[in-house]
Structures are given as C-alpha cells and as structure tokens.
Design an enzyme around this catalytic site. Structure first.
Site, PDB file in Angstrom:
ATOM      1  N   HIS A 118       0.881  -1.183   0.000  1.00  0.00           N
ATOM      2  CA  HIS A 118       0.000   0.000   0.000  1.00  0.00           C
ATOM      3  C   HIS A 118       0.917   1.232   0.000  1.00  0.00           C
ATOM      4  O   HIS A 118       0.950   1.998   0.959  1.00  0.00           O
ATOM      5  CB  HIS A 118      -0.947  -0.043   1.200  1.00  0.00           C
ATOM      6  CG  HIS A 118      -2.128   0.880   1.098  1.00  0.00           C
ATOM      7  ND1 HIS A 118      -3.434   0.452   1.300  1.00  0.00           N
ATOM      8  CD2 HIS A 118      -2.216   2.200   0.835  1.00  0.00           C
ATOM      9  CE1 HIS A 118      -4.255   1.481   1.171  1.00  0.00           C
ATOM     10  NE2 HIS A 118      -3.540   2.564   0.895  1.00  0.00           N
ATOM     11  N   ASN A 298     -11.899  -0.653  -4.920  1.00  0.00           N
ATOM     12  CA  ASN A 298     -11.907   0.513  -4.042  1.00  0.00           C
ATOM     13  C   ASN A 298     -12.786   1.569  -4.710  1.00  0.00           C
ATOM     14  O   ASN A 298     -12.418   2.109  -5.759  1.00  0.00           O
ATOM     15  CB  ASN A 298     -10.487   1.067  -3.852  1.00  0.00           C
ATOM     16  CG  ASN A 298      -9.608   0.136  -3.018  1.00  0.00           C
ATOM     17  OD1 ASN A 298     -10.041  -0.933  -2.607  1.00  0.00           O
ATOM     18  ND2 ASN A 298      -8.384   0.554  -2.766  1.00  0.00           N
ATOM     19  N   TYR A 300     -15.216   5.009  -4.200  1.00  0.00           N
ATOM     20  CA  TYR A 300     -15.664   6.149  -3.391  1.00  0.00           C
ATOM     21  C   TYR A 300     -16.712   6.990  -4.114  1.00  0.00           C
ATOM     22  O   TYR A 300     -17.505   7.675  -3.483  1.00  0.00           O
ATOM     23  CB  TYR A 300     -14.463   7.047  -3.049  1.00  0.00           C
ATOM     24  CG  TYR A 300     -13.517   6.401  -2.072  1.00  0.00           C
ATOM     25  CD1 TYR A 300     -13.614   6.652  -0.710  1.00  0.00           C
ATOM     26  CD2 TYR A 300     -12.532   5.510  -2.512  1.00  0.00           C
ATOM     27  CE1 TYR A 300     -12.751   6.049   0.194  1.00  0.00           C
ATOM     28  CE2 TYR A 300     -11.674   4.895  -1.618  1.00  0.00           C
ATOM     29  CZ  TYR A 300     -11.785   5.171  -0.274  1.00  0.00           C
ATOM     30  OH  TYR A 300     -10.940   4.557   0.625  1.00  0.00           O
TER      31      TYR A 300
END
Ligand code: IFM
Length: 451
Positions: A118, A298, A300
């Site tokens: 990450h 991921n 958003y």
C-alpha cells in the site's frame, strides 16, 4: 433479499497511514518518509512518523474493533519495516509486530486480510530505480516470500497491490504522491508494467509457499461510470466507459484488471497509448495472469454518463449543489451498484469492496461523543446500492469501510478524517464515532438494519 450469510464486514487501514513508529525497531525508510520531507509536499508539512501509533497501540485498537463488532480487518504490511533495505536483511522485530497483530486479531475473532503493498516502497530500492527497474518484480517476490513464510500459517486472505493507478499516476506522473516524479506517459506505463509483473510474481509465491490454502486478490481503484437513466443505451454506454481507456492517462480499470485476469492489455488502451506502451518480454502476460480468487474494488464515487449520438458515453453534469464530502468528492451511491455489476460481468470473479467511505468534518462534542450523521447516511446509501447489486446476482463477498480510524491522508496530511474511530493526534486518544456504533448494528443484522 439480504447479504449472503457468509458476507464479510470489515474496516481497512494501511501501514504508513496508521502505524507511526517510523524510527522504531529497525524499520527502514520508504519513499513516503523522504517525500514528506520535501517542502510543500504535504499539508502543513506533516508526515506519518507518528500517525495513529498503531504499532504500539494495536492491542487497544483490536479492542475497539471488537466493540464495533468487526468481523475482518484489512491492513497492509510495511515492506521497509520487514526488509529495511527492501531486499536482503530481514528485520525480525518488524515481522514480530505483524505476528502479534495477526495473533491478536485471531484471538479476538477478527479475520485478517493482509495487503502486501500500500504505497510505502523501500527508499533503498527506489535509489536503484524503483518500479522503473524491471528487477522490482523480483524484489517484490523476495519480500512476499518473507511475509508469506511467516504469516501464512494464520493469514489466508491476501491482496497484492493497493490502487496501482494512484501510486503510478500520482506518484510517477503528477508528482503529488511519493516518490514525487513527473515522468512522461511512456515511463509511467513502464512502471505500471513492472508492478503488474510484481503482482504476478507475488501470487506465485503465495501459491507456492502458503502453509494454509490461500485466497488471493488485488485491490485497484475501480473507476465507475454509471448510467444517468435506466435506458438500455445509457447502461451500455456506462458499461463500455467503465471498461474503457478513454484518455491518455493511467486513470482507468482495464489497464490494470485486464492483464491480471484476462492476460493482456486492453485493445482500446493499446490504441490510446500507442507507441508509449512498453515492450513486453516473452511470458510477461502469462506471469501477470495468475489464478485469482477475488477482485478488490476501491470505490468512493462515480460519474453519471448518457449515450451520445454515436452511442458513446457523455458525462452528465451533476445538479448545482450536489452533495459532497469534506474532501469535495461527490456523493455517488449508485457507484456501489454499477461498479461491482460491470466488473463482475467483465471479470466473472467474486468481489470484495476493499475500500469505501468518506472524509468528514468530525470533532469531539461537549458530550464527549463524535456525532457524524453524514458518515451514517453516506454509508447507508452506498450499502443499500451494494445490496441491490447482490440481489441482482453480483457475487459480492465482503465490504471494508475506509477507514477503521482517522489517519494520515497522504498529501492532505491529517486534514481529512475518514475513520469510524476519531483519533486525537496530539494525545492519541480514540473515540468511537456514532457511525461506528451504527455500523455495529449493520454487521449484527447482516445488513438488515439498513432498511
Ligand atoms: O486513504 C486513501 C487510501 O490510502 C487509498 N484509497 C483512498 C483512501 C482515501 O483517499
């Protein structure tokens, strides 16, 4: 229709954003340590040196996870904490930390989901060319082997890379993330090629050496275009745009998901990037395409589109006053319906939402609590959309809220609060936010309380 009985409810963090303890117990430097020292790189000149001090406080944090009722915790391992120079000498104390974290989670009944990378690339290997050096794939394989040999008797869920679009584009193109490079597209594509090889090599290592049957995935950004209406034309335009390569930028899904699942770069991307596409050595695409158990998404936000006269997607402007998070990201619950649906249709692999959440302007009220109704409303809307995707046949296995706790939000420093737990960065005090209490109810009812 509810979520499957085995649905995994969790929350996520990453090493550099929460661990702190940057100079403790032999940890080496990452590109983020050095990037944070560049004047103007980070809001108010902040860094992850201390962050949430999770390295020293993880036991208490596991207790808070239990209070929230989490079933799973997604964390990342710091490559330079385990191998201070990226390869070679192993830092036993670093490994011991992850041992203790995993043991603590399992003792608390919380399933660990480990991400190998990450963004905290070892500085020593950056000095040898970083992701631009083809050897990076072998460096990453060496690191993966050290971690897998140590943890795979207890960790069975693995993710290789988090958001390659971000660490390549923002780190190697725009220069706003570490290592702060502003390279032309051809070199960004070369770095991306090498990180996809590194993905493949690390999956091979996990498969070859894991002591228990391992489930392996990857967690890129899922860039979602969703239909502005229910018309078949708009849906088709959104579907094509979500899997397309519409610009000469590394901000799309297909350039990263296609090689690892389908074994090659997308035709639209090859045409769009043209002569900038790196030459592949024989066997590169076979290496990138390793058997995968799931895809991480991921998500958003998303962007509404409609079919133009030629049937292709045209962006639809949002109404004036459209809701936005503190980060000024649009609130777009539909993205958690259409993103998983389009990705499942194309790649046919089980899906986990490996990140979703928002930054919000939260503080501790006079009553000592943190009231964050926006986070509750945001998450409720997004989870209702996800439940609709499940009802329509999308194989979604789990959801990880970003983030477990407020943390170091990269170039935005500590300005943006994404956590279910409020962190006072001066005292390291933690307060479970209202949203976390609400999330506990969602978990206990397996989504039934969403209404
Ligand atoms: O904090 C980040 C995380 O590290 C990667 N995905 C997006 C989050 C919010 O910006």
């Amino acid at each position: 229709m509810s979520f499957p009985a085995s649905f995994v409810w969790g929350a996520a963090t990453s090493a550099y954003q929460v661990e702190g303890a940057a100079a403790q117990d032999g940890r080496g430097l990452s590109v983020w340590d050095t990037f944070c020292k560049q004047p103007g790189a980070i809001w108010q000149g902040q860094s992850g040196d201390r962050a949430c001090d999770h390295y020293n406080r993880f036991r208490g944090d596991i207790g808070l996870m239990q209070e929230i009722g989490l079933r799973a915790y997604r964390f990342s391992i710091s490559w330079p904490r385990v191998l201070p120079r990226g390869v070679g000498e192993v830092n036993e104390k670093g490994l011991a930390f992850y041992d203790a974290l995993v043991d603590g989670l399992l003792a608390a009944g919380i399933t660990p989901y480990a991400t190998l990378f990450h963004w905290d690339f070892p500085e020593a290997l950056y000095q040898r060319g970083g992701w631009l050096n083809r050897e990076s794939a072998e460096w990453f394989a060496e690191y993966a082997q050290v971690v897998v040999d140590r943890l795979s008797d207890r960790v069975t869920n693995w993710m290789t890379l988090n958001e390659p679009q971000v660490f390549i584009k923002f780190g190697h193109g725009d220069g706003t993330n570490a290592p702060g490079l502003k390279l032309p597209l051809a070199e960004q594509l070369l770095a991306a090629h090498h990180c996809l090889l590194a993905h493949g090599r690390s999956v091979q290592v996990i498969r070859a050496r894991a002591k228990k049957p391992a489930r392996v995935g990857i967690a890129p950004v899922c860039v979602v275009k969703y239909p502005a209406s229910a018309s078949a034309g708009d849906i088709e335009a959104a579907r094509a745009a979500t899997s397309g390569v519409p610009e000469r930028l590394l901000w799309n899904n297909a350039w990263f998901y296609d090689p690892v699942v389908l074994g090659g770069y997308p035709a639209e991307g090859l045409a769009m990037y043209g002569a900038d596409v790196p030459g592949a050595a024989p066997g590169d695409f076979e290496l990138m395409k390793q058997p995968m158990d799931f895809l991480g998404l991921n998500i958003y936000e998303g962007q509404p589109v409609k079919a133009g006269a030629d049937g292709k997607a045209e962006v639809v402007a949002r109404p004036v006053g459209h809701p936005m998070t503190a980060f000024r990201w649009p609130v777009e619950p539909e993205s958690l319906y259409w993103g998983p649906r389009f990705m499942y249709e194309r790649y046919k692999l089980p899906i986990y939402i490996t990140e979703n959440g928002l930054s919000n302007i939260d503080w501790v009220s006079l009553d000592g609590k943190v009231h964050d109704p926006q986070r509750i409303d945001f998450t409720q809307r997004y989870l209702l959309a996800l439940r609709r995707a499940v009802a329509d046949g999308v194989d979604v296995r789990g959801y990880f809220h970003w983030s477990l706790m407020d943390n170091f939000e990269w170039s935005a420093g500590y300005k943006e609060r994404f956590g279910l737990i409020h962190v006072d960065f001066e005292t390291q005090g933690r307060v479970i936010k209202d949203s976390a209490k609400w999330y506990r109810g969602v978990i206990e009812s397996n989504g039934g309380s969403l209404g």
